[in-house]
Write a protein that holds these residues in place. Structure first.
Motif, PDB file in Angstrom:
ATOM      1  N   ILE A 133      65.030  34.744  47.253  1.00 21.80           N
ATOM      2  CA  ILE A 133      64.817  33.375  47.494  1.00 21.80           C
ATOM      3  C   ILE A 133      66.224  32.708  47.124  1.00 21.80           C
ATOM      4  CG2 ILE A 133      63.137  31.518  46.690  1.00 21.80           C
ATOM      5  CD1 ILE A 133      61.133  33.656  45.927  1.00 21.80           C
ATOM      6  N   VAL A 134      66.483  31.829  47.836  1.00 19.64           N
ATOM      7  CA  VAL A 134      67.798  30.927  47.449  1.00 19.64           C
ATOM      8  C   VAL A 134      67.151  29.561  47.287  1.00 19.64           C
ATOM      9  CG1 VAL A 134      69.709  30.087  48.213  1.00 19.64           C
ATOM     10  CG2 VAL A 134      69.062  32.610  48.849  1.00 19.64           C
ATOM     11  N   SER A 135      67.628  28.934  46.098  1.00 23.83           N
ATOM     12  CA  SER A 135      67.145  27.403  45.858  1.00 23.83           C
ATOM     13  C   SER A 135      65.783  27.178  46.362  1.00 23.83           C
ATOM     14  CB  SER A 135      68.193  26.784  46.776  1.00 23.83           C
ATOM     15  OG  SER A 135      68.253  25.353  46.331  1.00 23.83           O
ATOM     16  N   PRO A 136      64.782  27.880  45.398  1.00 22.39           N
ATOM     17  CA  PRO A 136      63.393  27.424  45.830  1.00 22.39           C
ATOM     18  C   PRO A 136      62.874  26.232  45.071  1.00 22.39           C
ATOM     19  CG  PRO A 136      63.843  28.824  43.729  1.00 22.39           C
ATOM     20  CD  PRO A 136      64.885  28.889  44.295  1.00 22.39           C
ATOM     21  N   PHE A 137      63.785  25.588  44.300  1.00 24.89           N
ATOM     22  CA  PHE A 137      63.073  24.317  44.022  1.00 24.89           C
ATOM     23  C   PHE A 137      64.126  22.910  44.494  1.00 24.89           C
ATOM     24  CE2 PHE A 137      63.055  27.214  40.171  1.00 24.89           C
ATOM     25  CZ  PHE A 137      61.730  27.426  40.295  1.00 24.89           C
ATOM     26  N   LYS A 138      64.943  23.272  45.451  1.00 31.87           N
ATOM     27  CA  LYS A 138      65.769  22.313  46.045  1.00 31.87           C
ATOM     28  C   LYS A 138      65.756  22.850  47.508  1.00 31.87           C
ATOM     29  CE  LYS A 138      69.303  20.516  43.819  1.00 31.87           C
ATOM     30  NZ  LYS A 138      70.678  20.541  43.225  1.00 31.87           N
ATOM     31  N   LYS A 139      65.182  21.804  48.393  1.00 28.09           N
ATOM     32  CA  LYS A 139      65.587  22.180  49.785  1.00 28.09           C
ATOM     33  C   LYS A 139      66.937  21.825  50.219  1.00 28.09           C
ATOM     34  CE  LYS A 139      64.001  20.544  54.485  1.00 28.09           C
ATOM     35  NZ  LYS A 139      63.173  19.636  55.315  1.00 28.09           N
ATOM     36  N   ASP A 140      67.566  20.770  50.036  1.00 27.49           N
ATOM     37  CA  ASP A 140      68.840  20.409  50.600  1.00 27.49           C
ATOM     38  C   ASP A 140      70.024  20.200  49.454  1.00 27.49           C
ATOM     39  OD1 ASP A 140      68.123  20.039  53.326  1.00 27.49           O
ATOM     40  OD2 ASP A 140      67.215  18.171  52.523  1.00 27.49           O
ATOM     41  N   LEU A 141      71.141  20.918  49.537  1.00 30.45           N
ATOM     42  CA  LEU A 141      72.393  20.659  48.757  1.00 30.45           C
ATOM     43  C   LEU A 141      73.018  19.263  49.362  1.00 30.45           C
ATOM     44  CD1 LEU A 141      73.778  24.011  47.961  1.00 30.45           C
ATOM     45  CD2 LEU A 141      72.319  22.684  46.585  1.00 30.45           C
ATOM     46  N   GLU A 142      73.482  18.405  48.283  1.00 33.21           N
ATOM     47  CA  GLU A 142      74.069  17.408  48.533  1.00 33.21           C
ATOM     48  C   GLU A 142      75.460  17.492  47.910  1.00 33.21           C
ATOM     49  OE1 GLU A 142      72.072  13.167  49.031  1.00 33.21           O
ATOM     50  OE2 GLU A 142      73.129  12.972  47.152  1.00 33.21           O
ATOM     51  N   PHE A 143      76.496  16.901  48.682  1.00 32.04           N
ATOM     52  CA  PHE A 143      77.800  16.892  48.221  1.00 32.04           C
ATOM     53  C   PHE A 143      78.837  15.728  48.390  1.00 32.04           C
ATOM     54  CE2 PHE A 143      76.604  21.222  49.378  1.00 32.04           C
ATOM     55  CZ  PHE A 143      77.075  21.866  48.405  1.00 32.04           C
ATOM     56  N   LYS A 144      79.327  15.161  47.571  1.00 30.01           N
ATOM     57  CA  LYS A 144      79.945  13.814  47.577  1.00 30.01           C
ATOM     58  C   LYS A 144      81.387  14.198  47.253  1.00 30.01           C
ATOM     59  CE  LYS A 144      76.160  11.066  46.409  1.00 30.01           C
ATOM     60  NZ  LYS A 144      75.354   9.740  45.366  1.00 30.01           N
ATOM     61  N   GLN A 145      82.347  13.386  48.011  1.00 30.38           N
ATOM     62  CA  GLN A 145      83.606  13.586  48.163  1.00 30.38           C
ATOM     63  C   GLN A 145      84.417  12.160  48.094  1.00 30.38           C
ATOM     64  OE1 GLN A 145      85.181  16.423  50.537  1.00 30.38           O
ATOM     65  NE2 GLN A 145      87.335  16.318  49.976  1.00 30.38           N
ATOM     66  N   ASN A 146      85.497  12.082  47.207  1.00 35.21           N
ATOM     67  CA  ASN A 146      86.210  10.895  47.285  1.00 35.21           C
ATOM     68  C   ASN A 146      87.685  10.833  47.375  1.00 35.21           C
ATOM     69  OD1 ASN A 146      83.909   8.564  46.831  1.00 35.21           O
ATOM     70  ND2 ASN A 146      83.494  10.541  45.134  1.00 35.21           N
TER      71      ASN A 146
END
Length: 828
Positions: A755-768
């Motif tokens: 099971i990969v990331s069972p508690f979070k459906k999506d990963l979010e990445f912010k770049q500047n």
């Protein structure tokens, strides 16, 4: 330089002939091999002592230690009758009598040797008998993938995220202790596949095909000088066994599906193994948003983009290895490895351009995009080894031909504002390597190593661009198309000496000289100012290591190493990559190589219940290569040029530890932190938008529970900080993975759930990022949660007979644009 290498080869050849003449009067010698197994856990027992005695003699003829998989090989054994004794702390000694070899059958495989734990130390022995997931050796860290319950059904990228001191960002780019100048090898050799898009290639290698991963942070002068951060060596499950054996494994999940199979045959002096692995990912949909602001003296505008992309990946890797031992002194082996893979991407973006200096130019438009990236090729190696009569005295010759083809096709259809785009880029990479290595144990306490090597690379890139005609149909445009031929030749010589001193000190010192010759020939119908160029430079690379053994299980080590990172094809290609019209890139043929010098001090210790490795290091990098973005002249985006921006001083520390607080529980942790504070030179001072000293880190914590009835469970938590560059920051990364496995049929088969990331459906990445006249930010989000089942089955005899033979080991070239998104292929 070529004359020096030729003279060296001739000298080694003379030495080989003379030594063969001296040994020709001796009778042939053979080997006795086997595998030591724990009687309770059935796990291999590593570092057990194996001694060989003649009948009625108390003085051993020879002796060795078992390796990490319990295997041992007693070499240079004359025909006769012997007794073999195996011993290890916490176990009863095992004696095998009447071990007989004859002139007709010099080699003897005695199979599995079962060691029984002593009664009064049974609980501790059960722990010792297990193969550790991470092993700390003198010159490297070894991660045992076969002991990773959460790896099944994944790929090489998933595994690398858990390896100590290794970082993998969200795009799959690999770094060691924060430095992306890493050389990735497969079975100790470079692969033509990794010369394409390394991030994509790693995603096509099934985790079920990987045995372990080695990390070398301070390579000696024996290794190629390239890769300032070090070397990652991926060892696959190619086995050398007596009889016939094999395995089938795989996984089915919501993110991807894997299948891997191998079969091995070994009889007398001949061995043959074959392996094939397949990886196919389900289509993955990702969302992205970005804002790009131009605010210089001639422009004041904002572009916003919001879109959705779908990507599907697949890959196949297959290999065949054959070897033959002519006698106890000469052996020959060859490997043919085939690879094929790629991805397809489609997407839709909604865009808004607002010109604050001329509001009438504000425009809303859409972009329909599609891209296909494919790569394929082979590596063919041929290796010969000659052993002299003296133990450890050896001459090896290795050769390899790597051929790889990369094809990148993309198309962008705009509803307005920009002109439609279509382009095909065909890349071809041929690499030829010849290598000679010589090892001479001068005395019991002094060993000398020397060798020479040449690498010849011939690379071509054919970029074909198409433009819309009056009917909006694409036609070939010779003016915007180009051809780029690139040659790189590296010739090197090295010598390394290792001496054992009193009071537990060991010193290893070496020197290497490499000469690099580069030729580039860019051709374009319009740009008449382009002309062929040549670059030639030599590099002296010293190395020094001193180790103090504090006890049999702990040591201190001080290391100095110098490494270089040559700019590769992507960095030197002068043509502009316009696959992303808002963020274009361009290489720089005048780049100098990065040069880094590292001093590291470390302490390591291990026992039956705990392992600890801690080190502090200082690294100075000159001619640091980074991409510098500036606004385009048409004020609709930016272009990034690769430049030598200046120097960087970095202090860091790394920690790895494992502990068994209870019999059924194993805890492991890894933490690495380092500073980033570049000192930009000249005009690049004005481009710097990130000031001060930043601290970047990566960490993971894992735990394994071993229950009754051959059931085990494991959990990983991974955290990487954001990474700074001169003009901005890349996103942070974190992940949780859980797995459980049940072994069946006397441990010949297994069934698992991941099971990969069972508690979070999506990963979010912010770049500047920002610079003179621009600033931009982006948010990228994709689904990470996944569920999968894994399976494996082993069959046949599993009696190992020997270690891997030496081969080509190209550790050079800066692993540049690991996440090339189209346009110019990242071939080197």
């Amino acid at each position: 330089m070529k004359k020096i290498i030729l003279i060296t080869v001739m000298l080694f050849a003379v030495l080989s002939v003379k030594s063969q003449n001296f040994t020709g009067t001796n009778s042939l010698k053979g080997k006795i091999s086997g595998t030591v197994i724990d009687s309770i856990t059935q796990a291999p027992v590593d570092y057990a002592s194996v001694s060989l005695f003649k009948i009625n003699s108390t003085k051993p003829v020879t002796g060795v230690l078992t390796d990490a998989t319990g295997n041992f090989k007693l070499s240079e054994v004359e025909a006769g009758t012997y007794t073999v004794t195996i011993s290890f702390i916490g176990y009863n000694d095992k004696t095998i009598k009447s071990v007989i070899t004859t002139d007709a059958k010099l080699d003897l495989e005695i199979g599995k040797v079962i060691l029984s734990p002593e009664t009064n130390t049974l609980k501790e022995v059960v722990v010792v008998g297990k193969t550790q997931q991470v092993t700390n050796k003198i010159d490297k860290i070894v991660y045992n993938v076969e002991k990773d319950l959460t790896a099944g059904g994944g790929n090489a990228t998933d595994v690398l995220q858990k390896v100590p001191m290794v970082n993998v960002d969200i795009d799959g780019n690999v770094s060691i202790r924060g430095d992306a100048n890493v050389r990735v090898l497969i079975n100790g050799k470079p692969s033509g596949a990794t010369s394409a898009n390394l991030a994509d290639v790693l995603k096509t290698i099934p985790a079920d095909q990987i045995k372990n991963i080695e990390v070398v942070t301070s390579p000696s002068a024996k290794y190629d000088a390239e890769g300032s951060a070090g070397i990652i060596n991926i060892i696959t499950k190619q086995k050398s066994v007596s009889g016939v054996s094999g395995s089938v494994s795989g996984g089915i999940g919501t993110r991807q599906n894997n299948l891997n199979a191998n079969i091995n045959y070994n009889k007398n002096r001949f061995s043959l193994s074959a392996n094939v692995g397949f990886n196919n990912g389900w289509p993955q949909e990702s969302d992205s948003e970005s804002n790009q602001i131009l605010n210089n003296s001639t422009a004041n505008s904002l572009q916003t983009t919001k879109g959705t992309n779908e990507v599907q990946r697949s890959g196949v890797v297959a290999s065949v290895t054959a070897g033959y031992d002519f006698n106890a002194f000469n052996s020959l082996s060859t490997t043919f490895r085939y690879n094929e893979g790629g991805f397809e991407r489609t997407g839709t973006n909604e865009n808004q351009f607002t010109d604050y200096m001329n509001p009438s130019n504000s425009t809303a438009y859409t972009r329909q995009s599609s891209a296909k990236n494919s790569f394929g090729g082979f590596d063919w190696s041929l290796n010969y080894a000659h052993k002299f009569a003296k133990e450890g005295h050896e001459l090896t010759f290795s050769s390899q031909w790597s051929h790889n083809i990369v094809e990148t096709n993309y198309q962008n259809i705009y509803s307005g504002f920009y002109t439609n785009q279509k382009a095909n880029n065909d890349g071809n990479n041929d690499e030829y390597t010849l290598q000679l290595d010589y090892t001479l144990p001068v005395t019991e306490k002094f060993k000398l190593e020397a060798g020479g090597k040449t690498i010849i690379r011939k690379i071509s890139s054919d970029f074909q661009n198409y433009v819309p005609d009056a009917q909006n149909a694409f036609v070939f445009d010779p003016i915007s198309s180009n051809l780029y031929n690139y040659d790189q030749d590296v010739a090197s010589l090295y010598t390394v000496g290792t001496v054992t001193l009193p009071k537990g000190f060991t010193v290893m010192a070496g020197a290497r000289f490499e000469n690099t010759a580069i030729k580039g020939d860019p051709t374009n119908a319009l740009q008449t100012d382009l002309s062929p160029f040549k670059i030639n430079y030599g590099t002296f690379i010293p190395s020094f290591t001193v180790q103090k053994a504090l006890s049999a299980s702990s040591s201190l080590k001080l290391t100095y190493s110098k490494r270089i990172s040559r700019p590769s094809f992507t960095y030197l290609n002068p043509f502009i990559n316009k696959s992303n019209i808002q963020a274009q890139t361009q290489g720089n043929p005048t780049l100098d190589p990065e040069v880094s010098q590292t001093v590291e001090f470390g302490y390591s210790t291990f026992s039956q219940k705990r392992t600890l490795n801690i080190s502090a290091y200082y690294r100075y990098t000159s001619d640091l290569i980074e991409g510098i973005a500036t606004p385009l002249s048409d004020e609709t985006g930016t272009i990034t040029n690769y430049q030598n921006i200046g120097n960087n001083k970095s202090f860091g520390m790394s920690f790895f530890g494992s502990v068994n607080p209870f019999k059924i529980l194993t805890l492991r942790g890894n933490f690495n932190a380092f500073t980033y504070k570049p000192d930009p030179s000249g005009a690049y001072n004005l481009e710097q938008s990130t000031n001060g000293t930043s601290i970047q880190y990566s960490a993971f914590v894992s735990g394994t529970l071993q229950f009754k009835n051959d059931i085990s469970a494991e959990a990983f938590v991974i955290q990487n900080s954001s990474k700074k560059t001169l003009q901005g920051t890349s996103p942070a990364f974190n992940l949780m993975v859980f797995g459980v496995k049940k072994q069946l049929w006397k441990k010949t088969a297994s069934f698992g759930l991941n099971i990969v990331s069972p508690f979070k459906k999506d990963l979010e990445f912010k770049q500047n990022s920002s610079g003179q006249g621009f600033s931009q930010s982006s948010t990228f989000k994709f689904p990470i949660r996944s569920f999968g089942v894994t399976f494996s089955y082993n069959f046949g005899s599993m009696n190992f007979t020997g270690a891997k033979k030496k081969g080509v080991n190209n550790d050079d070239l800066k692993e540049g644009d690991q996440n090339n998104q189209g346009g110019m292929p990242a071939i080197k």
